[in-house]
Design an enzyme around this catalytic site. Sequence first.
Site, PDB file in Angstrom:
ATOM      1  N   LYS A 239       0.583   3.875   4.753  1.00  0.00           N
ATOM      2  CA  LYS A 239       0.330   2.733   5.650  1.00  0.00           C
ATOM      3  C   LYS A 239      -1.177   2.535   5.875  1.00  0.00           C
ATOM      4  CE  LYS A 239       4.720   3.505   7.928  1.00  0.00           C
ATOM      5  NZ  LYS A 239       5.631   2.997   8.933  1.00  0.00           N
TER       6      LYS A 239
ATOM      7  N   GLU B 208       7.764  -3.897   7.829  1.00  0.00           N
ATOM      8  CA  GLU B 208       6.548  -4.272   8.563  1.00  0.00           C
ATOM      9  C   GLU B 208       5.960  -5.560   7.985  1.00  0.00           C
ATOM     10  OE1 GLU B 208       4.449  -0.531   8.314  1.00  0.00           O
ATOM     11  OE2 GLU B 208       5.829   0.354   9.771  1.00  0.00           O
TER      12      GLU B 208
ATOM     13  N   GLY C 186       9.566   4.960  12.294  1.00  0.00           N
ATOM     14  CA  GLY C 186       8.566   5.372  13.276  1.00  0.00           C
ATOM     15  C   GLY C 186       9.122   5.609  14.678  1.00  0.00           C
TER      16      GLY C 186
ATOM     17  N   HIS D 184       8.801  -4.226   2.522  1.00  0.00           N
ATOM     18  CA  HIS D 184       8.796  -3.308   3.677  1.00  0.00           C
ATOM     19  C   HIS D 184       8.994  -4.124   4.956  1.00  0.00           C
ATOM     20  CE1 HIS D 184       7.539  -0.374   6.642  1.00  0.00           C
ATOM     21  NE2 HIS D 184       7.727   0.546   5.714  1.00  0.00           N
TER      22      HIS D 184
ATOM     23  N   GLU E  66      16.054   1.401   4.572  1.00  0.00           N
ATOM     24  CA  GLU E  66      15.207   1.735   5.709  1.00  0.00           C
ATOM     25  C   GLU E  66      15.646   0.932   6.924  1.00  0.00           C
ATOM     26  OE1 GLU E  66      11.292   3.625   4.639  1.00  0.00           O
ATOM     27  OE2 GLU E  66      10.889   1.492   4.742  1.00  0.00           O
TER      28      GLU E  66
ATOM     29  N   SER F 140      11.941   7.799   9.813  1.00  0.00           N
ATOM     30  CA  SER F 140      11.740   9.013  10.618  1.00  0.00           C
ATOM     31  C   SER F 140      12.137  10.300   9.905  1.00  0.00           C
ATOM     32  CB  SER F 140      12.459   8.893  11.972  1.00  0.00           C
ATOM     33  OG  SER F 140      11.859   7.866  12.737  1.00  0.00           O
TER      34      SER F 140
ATOM     35  N   GLY G 108       5.319   8.127   8.565  1.00  0.00           N
ATOM     36  CA  GLY G 108       4.500   8.962   9.451  1.00  0.00           C
ATOM     37  C   GLY G 108       4.272  10.382   8.952  1.00  0.00           C
TER      38      GLY G 108
ATOM     39  N   ASN H  38       4.493   6.716   2.160  1.00  0.00           N
ATOM     40  CA  ASN H  38       3.865   5.442   2.523  1.00  0.00           C
ATOM     41  C   ASN H  38       2.790   5.744   3.567  1.00  0.00           C
ATOM     42  OD1 ASN H  38       3.173   2.906   3.361  1.00  0.00           O
ATOM     43  ND2 ASN H  38       5.161   2.409   4.275  1.00  0.00           N
TER      44      ASN H  38
HETATM   45  C1  PEP Z   1       8.216   3.621   6.474  1.00  0.00           C
HETATM   46  O1  PEP Z   1       7.414   2.963   7.104  1.00  0.00           O
HETATM   47  O2  PEP Z   1       8.532   3.294   5.308  1.00  0.00           O
HETATM   48  C2  PEP Z   1       8.807   4.789   7.110  1.00  0.00           C
HETATM   49  C3  PEP Z   1       9.861   5.346   6.561  1.00  0.00           C
HETATM   50  O3  PEP Z   1       8.191   5.227   8.238  1.00  0.00           O
HETATM   51  P1  PEP Z   1       8.558   6.536   9.112  1.00  0.00           P
HETATM   52  O4  PEP Z   1       8.833   7.650   8.152  1.00  0.00           O
HETATM   53  O5  PEP Z   1       7.345   6.772   9.944  1.00  0.00           O
HETATM   54  O6  PEP Z   1       9.758   6.175   9.904  1.00  0.00           O
END
Ligand code: PEP
Length: 245
Positions: free
Chosen positions: A12, A91, A167, A89, A161, A204, A226, A10
């Site tokens: 983003k 966010e 993040g 998601h 998630e 993460s 990320g 992703n």
């Molecule tokens: C995400 O936003 O779907 C995600 C898993 O982010 P990160 O890997 O940065 O935690």
Amino acid sequence: METKKIVVGNLKTKMDINDISKYLKIINEQVIDKEVIICPTSIYIPYFLKQRYSVGLQNTFVNDEGTYTGEITPKQAVSMGIKYTIIGHSERRIHLDETDELINRKVISAINSNMRVILCVGETLEEKQLLKTDMVLRRQLVNALNGLSIDMLDNVTIAYEPVWAIGTNNVASNKEIARTANYIRMILHQNRGYENMRVIYGGSVNEQNIKELNQIENISGFLVGGASNDAKKFLKIIEEVVVNQ
Ligand code: PEP
């Protein structure tokens, strides 16, 4: 159920066009696996098409027909050869107030247009501390998948998630992830009569922890935010999960 593990990146909204062109020089040359699904910011999608990996959107609109300024419909995505869409998601749930009901309509619309959906679910830190994880997951799953037939569910992958892991560098433990994946499968079985739902983990995941996370037996892959923005780190994750499977 597909048995091969997948890795979803992703991207983003972090990279600009200069970053994207540097990124693509590495990725396009080295990623040759359909089990890798890269989800760029939508304006950059054409640069990612016609490669040996798969491409997905970070969101699709709730309707296929009509005029909705600023949106991308599943039908438009499919016409470009884009097979996957991330829906729900955290966010978007947090910053764009996406509700379970809206997410359900988006899931149905995408599947009706022959897309495959990566449906994100997960509890916040507060919900975890109040021991509400299972209740939240049940609500998100039952509502988001309301009305889907078994055939439609074949086109869904659940991404667990936890919001507190996204993040933050706070990765859920292997035990927590394995337990939650089982719980998600149980809900799908109880509520929709669906067996063996594909569940992936996100939060993460990086090139350092992937080896250990990849030991979890009932997980079908990973959603990486990320670390997927860094081509070299992403390649290490792909190699661990997809290439060596
Ligand atoms: C995400 O936003 O779907 C995600 C898993 O982010 P990160 O890997 O940065 O935690």
